[in-house]
Design an enzyme around this catalytic site. Structure first.
Site, PDB file in Angstrom:
ATOM      1  CD  GLU A  43      77.599 106.215  43.850  1.00  0.00           C
ATOM      2  OE1 GLU A  43      76.517 106.796  43.705  1.00  0.00           O
ATOM      3  OE2 GLU A  43      78.564 106.334  43.054  1.00  0.00           O
ATOM      4  CE  LYS A 113      75.668 110.466  43.347  1.00  0.00           C
ATOM      5  NZ  LYS A 113      75.821 109.227  42.534  1.00  0.00           N
ATOM      6  CB  CYS A 149      79.865 109.317  42.735  1.00  0.00           C
ATOM      7  SG  CYS A 149      80.417 108.828  41.069  1.00  0.00           S
ATOM      8  CE  LYS A 181      84.153 109.163  34.413  1.00  0.00           C
ATOM      9  NZ  LYS A 181      83.243 108.000  34.467  1.00  0.00           N
ATOM     10  CB  SER A 289      86.253  83.928  11.442  1.00  0.00           C
ATOM     11  OG  SER A 289      86.979  85.099  11.793  1.00  0.00           O
ATOM     12  CG  ASN A 370      72.501  87.949   5.838  1.00  0.00           C
ATOM     13  OD1 ASN A 370      73.650  88.320   6.079  1.00  0.00           O
ATOM     14  ND2 ASN A 370      71.553  88.782   5.449  1.00  0.00           N
ATOM     15  CD  GLU A 399      82.498  93.465  12.001  1.00  0.00           C
ATOM     16  OE1 GLU A 399      83.410  92.957  11.323  1.00  0.00           O
ATOM     17  OE2 GLU A 399      81.988  92.911  12.997  1.00  0.00           O
TER      18      GLU A 399
END
Length: 538
Positions: A43, A113, A149, A181, A289, A370, A399
């Site tokens: 497409e 389309k 599509c 998917k 880390s 922080n 997170e």
């Protein structure tokens, strides 16, 4: 005489009209050498997908039209080869998502389309008008229909092609990846196309485009819904299939099935590779880390770009454990990336001294935590400015959901690799990557997760166990279940209340997060559009 159809699963770059046209030409040349009669490309293959607000610029259509005419002329050297090319078309004062059949230097047929997706990450109604007519053309006595599509996700457009005489439906696609998917695609194609008695050729785009990853996985189905050919996951590919008047055959073996972790990992690698490559960055930087998130991000970056384009920086604070340093040094040695250690202690002391009078009499809290994260973010961004490499952030979806991250700190960067990966999935992906080669030290995976911003800190001091947090997040955020339904599923009211409240409170943070790779069917970003300012309580 049998009809030969080539599937060209190519990686287009949005706006690179000449480069995309060259890819189409190369695919046509390969197809011609194989004796193909028809070539199907994805497409909007000449424009790249999705072009977003480039589609509001008249110049984009004019340049696309010129490139299409030029490509048609170049393709004329492949006599009688029918090449399907997708592009945005301006026609009678309207704009359409179009596919044209180019043969012998001219446009033989054009399809607009019909079904324009306007949900999830799609907003084609913003740009295009809907087509109304079927398009069927004939090659070697075989009638071939075209859908694009979303058309095939409903039965009406395939039925129109069938009514116009189509025996085979050719479907160029720009279908982005999310978990599960491909099985969903196959189910829908069998329901809406196979059940109408047509064979199907489904050609999907591959490549990373900002937060989206297009996974390819193109395929061909016979009229009864059996798979004849399936192409690669997250890689450019090419296949030739042959129609004998009743069914397809192919000498190319189907791509082997993979685990979900393997599919996701490859999608992440492709997303990083294309974001860095297509945007012209010389390499990437990331803060290491000694924890599992940065370890996974580092492994993905190395697999995507090669170790020579990756630089890891460890920035210890007074609370960094010795094992974090040891494990980080171990991992970079295994991968062979450039590694530096820059202590943030002097900067942290300077900040504390500067703020001492202002904060006199106040107890240390998340403010000081922080500050450490923001020092690290500043260092990484300074290095990015100096050397041109983009900073990869290492925060995960869990997170991001509950705000366990610092604005202008660990959220500072240009591309969020695992932004849509829940913490529990992070661990699965680490184990998968180590099954290929042992690059992540085992202790990084097994030790309790910690931000190491205060003494003996553990993530679970502030959050529910990640198995609980991730399940609640999935049900509430991805599946739109109510809090009552989640409690009824067996979670405590306290946990559900805490997680959902934090999701709501931290929308302002997520709006300021860098773009990141979409892996689930509902990611924070274009899929999730909750207001920051709101009094509504579910």
């Amino acid at each position: 005489m049998n009809l030969k159809i080539a599937i060209a699963q190519i990686n287009s770059l949005v706006g690179d009209l000449a480069g995309n046209a060259d890819k189409i030409f190369q695919a046509a040349m390969r197809a011609s050498a194989c004796g193909a009669d028809v070539v199907v490309t994805p497409e909007l293959s000449i424009a790249g997908y999705p072009p977003e607000d480039l589609l509001l610029r008249p110049g984009f259509y004019k340049q696309t039209e010129r490139q299409l005419a030029d490509l048609a002329g170049r393709l004329a050297e492949f006599s009688d080869l029918h090449v399907l090319v997708g592009y945005p078309a301006a026609f009678d004062g309207n704009y359409f998502n179009a596919v044209s059949v180019l043969v012998n230097g001219v446009v033989k047929s054009t399809y607009f389309k019909r079904n324009l997706p306007n949900n999830m990450v799609f907003d084609e109604v913003r740009y295009f008008s809907a087509g109304t007519a079927a398009c069927v053309f004939e090659v070697k006595g075989v009638k071939l229909g075209i859908n694009i599509c979303e058309d095939t996700w409903f039965p009406e457009a395939p039925a129109m092609a069938k009514a116009a005489g189509a025996e085979i439906l050719l479907v160029p696609n720009g279908s982005p990846y999310h978990m599960g998917k491909q099985s969903q695609r196959l189910d829908v194609m069998r329901k809406n196309v196979s059940e109408q008695g047509m064979a199907l050729v489904y050609c999907n785009l591959i490549g990373g485009q900002d937060e989206l990853v297009f996974d390819g996985n193109s395929f061909a189905l016979n009229a009864e819904g059996t798979i004849v050919s399936s192409l690669s996951h997250c890689a450019e590919d090419f296949a030739l299939i042959e129609w004998n008047g009743h069914s397809f055959s192919s000498d190319v073996p189907n791509s082997p099935a993979q685990s979900q972790e393997a599919e996701i990992y490859q999608a992440l690698v492709l997303g990083v590779k294309d974001y860095v490559r297509k945007n012209g960055f010389p390499g990437v930087l990331l803060g290491l880390s000694g924890g599992v998130d940065s370890a996974l991000t580092l492994a993905i970056a190395c697999d995507a770009l090669g170790a020579e384009k990756v630089r890891a920086v460890m920035m210890p604070s007074p609370y960094t454990a010795d094992i974090s340093l040891t494990d980080s040094r171990d991992m970079v040695q295994r991968l062979g990336v450039r590694y530096d250690e820059i202590s943030i202690n002097p900067c942290f002391e300077a900040f504390n001294a500067t703020l001492a009078q202002e904060f006199d009499g106040l107890k240390p809290d998340t403010t000081e935590e922080n500050i450490q994260a923001r020092i690290r973010g500043t260092i990484l961004m300074a290095m990015s400015n100096k050397y041109g490499s983009i900073v990869l952030t290492t925060g995960n979806k869990s997170e991001m959901a509950v705000g366990y991250c610092t604005l202008y700190g660990d959220m500072a960067g240009g591309f969020a690799v695992i932004k849509d990966i829940a913490k529990t999935l992070v661990y699965k992906l680490c184990h998968y990557r180590n099954s290929l080669s042992d690059v992540i030290p085992e202790r990084i995976i097994t030790r309790p997760p910690s931000a190491e911003l205060r003494p003996d800190q553990k993530d679970q001091d502030s959050l529910p166990e990640y198995e609980i947090l991730d399940a609640i997040m999935r049900m509430y955020m991805e599946e739109n279940q109510s809090r009552e339904d989640i409690v009824a599923a067996g979670f405590t009211f306290e946990d559900v209340e805490k997680v959902t409240r934090l999701i709501k409170l931290n929308e302002y943070k997520r709006r300021q997060a860098p773009v990141g790779i979409r892996i689930t069917h509902r990611a924070f970003g274009r899929d999730w559009r909750h207001p920051i300012t709101s009094k509504f309580r579910d």
